[in-house]
Enzyme design. Sequence first.
Site, PDB file in Angstrom:
ATOM      1  N   ASP A  13     115.814  86.089 -91.486  1.00 42.26           N
ATOM      2  CA  ASP A  13     115.421  85.341 -90.294  1.00 42.26           C
ATOM      3  C   ASP A  13     113.966  84.935 -90.515  1.00 42.26           C
ATOM      4  OD1 ASP A  13     114.340  84.559 -87.877  1.00 42.26           O
ATOM      5  OD2 ASP A  13     115.415  86.067 -86.705  1.00 42.26           O
ATOM      6  N   VAL A  14     113.720  83.634 -90.681  1.00 40.98           N
ATOM      7  CA  VAL A  14     112.376  83.197 -91.079  1.00 40.98           C
ATOM      8  C   VAL A  14     111.319  83.430 -90.010  1.00 40.98           C
ATOM      9  CG1 VAL A  14     113.193  81.466 -92.744  1.00 40.98           C
ATOM     10  CG2 VAL A  14     112.746  80.781 -90.362  1.00 40.98           C
TER      11      VAL A  14
ATOM     12  N   TYR B 248     110.558  71.122 -79.734  1.00 39.74           N
ATOM     13  CA  TYR B 248     110.981  70.667 -81.068  1.00 39.74           C
ATOM     14  C   TYR B 248     109.930  69.716 -81.648  1.00 39.74           C
ATOM     15  CZ  TYR B 248     113.876  68.912 -84.889  1.00 39.74           C
ATOM     16  OH  TYR B 248     114.354  68.579 -86.146  1.00 39.74           O
TER      17      TYR B 248
ATOM     18  N   LYS C 224     107.427  70.366 -84.919  1.00 37.27           N
ATOM     19  CA  LYS C 224     107.475  69.532 -86.122  1.00 37.27           C
ATOM     20  C   LYS C 224     106.121  68.863 -86.385  1.00 37.27           C
ATOM     21  CE  LYS C 224     111.705  70.410 -87.327  1.00 37.27           C
ATOM     22  NZ  LYS C 224     111.939  71.172 -88.578  1.00 37.27           N
TER      23      LYS C 224
END
Length: 275
Positions: A69-70, A180, A184
Amino acid sequence: MAEPRPIRFLGKVALVTGGASGMGAESSIRLAREGAAVAVVGLPDDQRGAEVVQQIREDGGQAIYVGADVSRESDCDAAAQAAVDAFGRIDLCIAAAGILHADYVSGEVSDSELAADRRDGYLINKPVELWEKVLSVNLTGVMLTNRAVARRMIDQGEGGSIVNISSGAAKIPMPGSAEYSVSKTGVWMLTRVLAQELAPHDIRVNTVAPGVIDTPMALALSQDEERRAAFERFVPLGRLGEAADIAEASLFLLSDYAGYITGQILHPDGGLFTG
Ligand SMILES: NC(=O)c1ccc[n+]([C@@H]2O[C@H](COP(=O)([O-])OP(=O)(O)OC[C@H]3O[C@@H](n4cnc5c(N)ncnc54)[C@H](O)[C@@H]3O)[C@@H](O)[C@H]2O)c1
């Protein structure tokens, strides 16, 4: 007859997060075809990872699957160490793991993705846990992955190359999906800072920021014929992107052909963000 393709990554070792599916899987397969041994990193219970590894091995390449799990530092560290234990070093990294929203399950379409009215997702209504979840995977996860591999590249003393997958959403505000877009955009700035911090070690760090790509993350759009056709009319090159489009952009930046490029953002997007 076409010229044979160059083999750009012979003797190199790559770690790819998000490697069980979509653009991470396609990048892993293409890296292995060009000679790299690949640590394919994905969620521990993701069965698709074994298929990616199997395909690479059937093609004659070398790969292992590493469950991680990053968003957890210890997982990122263990994944990087697993690559070194299996293949002796790390030279290349693609950080592609990501989620579209807090409830995102790769390969499934959630109700929120189908909703015509996105106002439930507006920041003034959003529980902070949902915001934090996306940032923990998409931004902190990329940072943790980058430094886990970079520490080992520095110890090796032979440089390296890292590509972080951002999104066109880094530049285009998406009402209802603030976390999101912010994550990013954060990946882009993280890339630029790390590019400067790691340049003395000859480690290059770049960002690939795709348009809309036909992967499990875009199922809500790609499976709806009407929406898909309308969107394709809107894309200057007239189609959704393929995972291969992103893999090829990423492999270029990883390769020595991009040896003087660092801290940059590249948009394989069919011309969407030219304006
Ligand atoms: N598909 C698009 O249109 C598009 C556009 C721009 C950017 N992106 C970005 O591309 C990247 C790859 O997405 P994709 O389109 O290939 O979809 P995908 O769902 O196939 O890939 C995302 C992968 O990340 C994995 N993942 C999610 N949470 C994780 C975690 N905590 N730890 C480890 N792995 C985790 C998923 O299981 C999946 O394998 C993502 O970062 C996404 O945000 C996608």
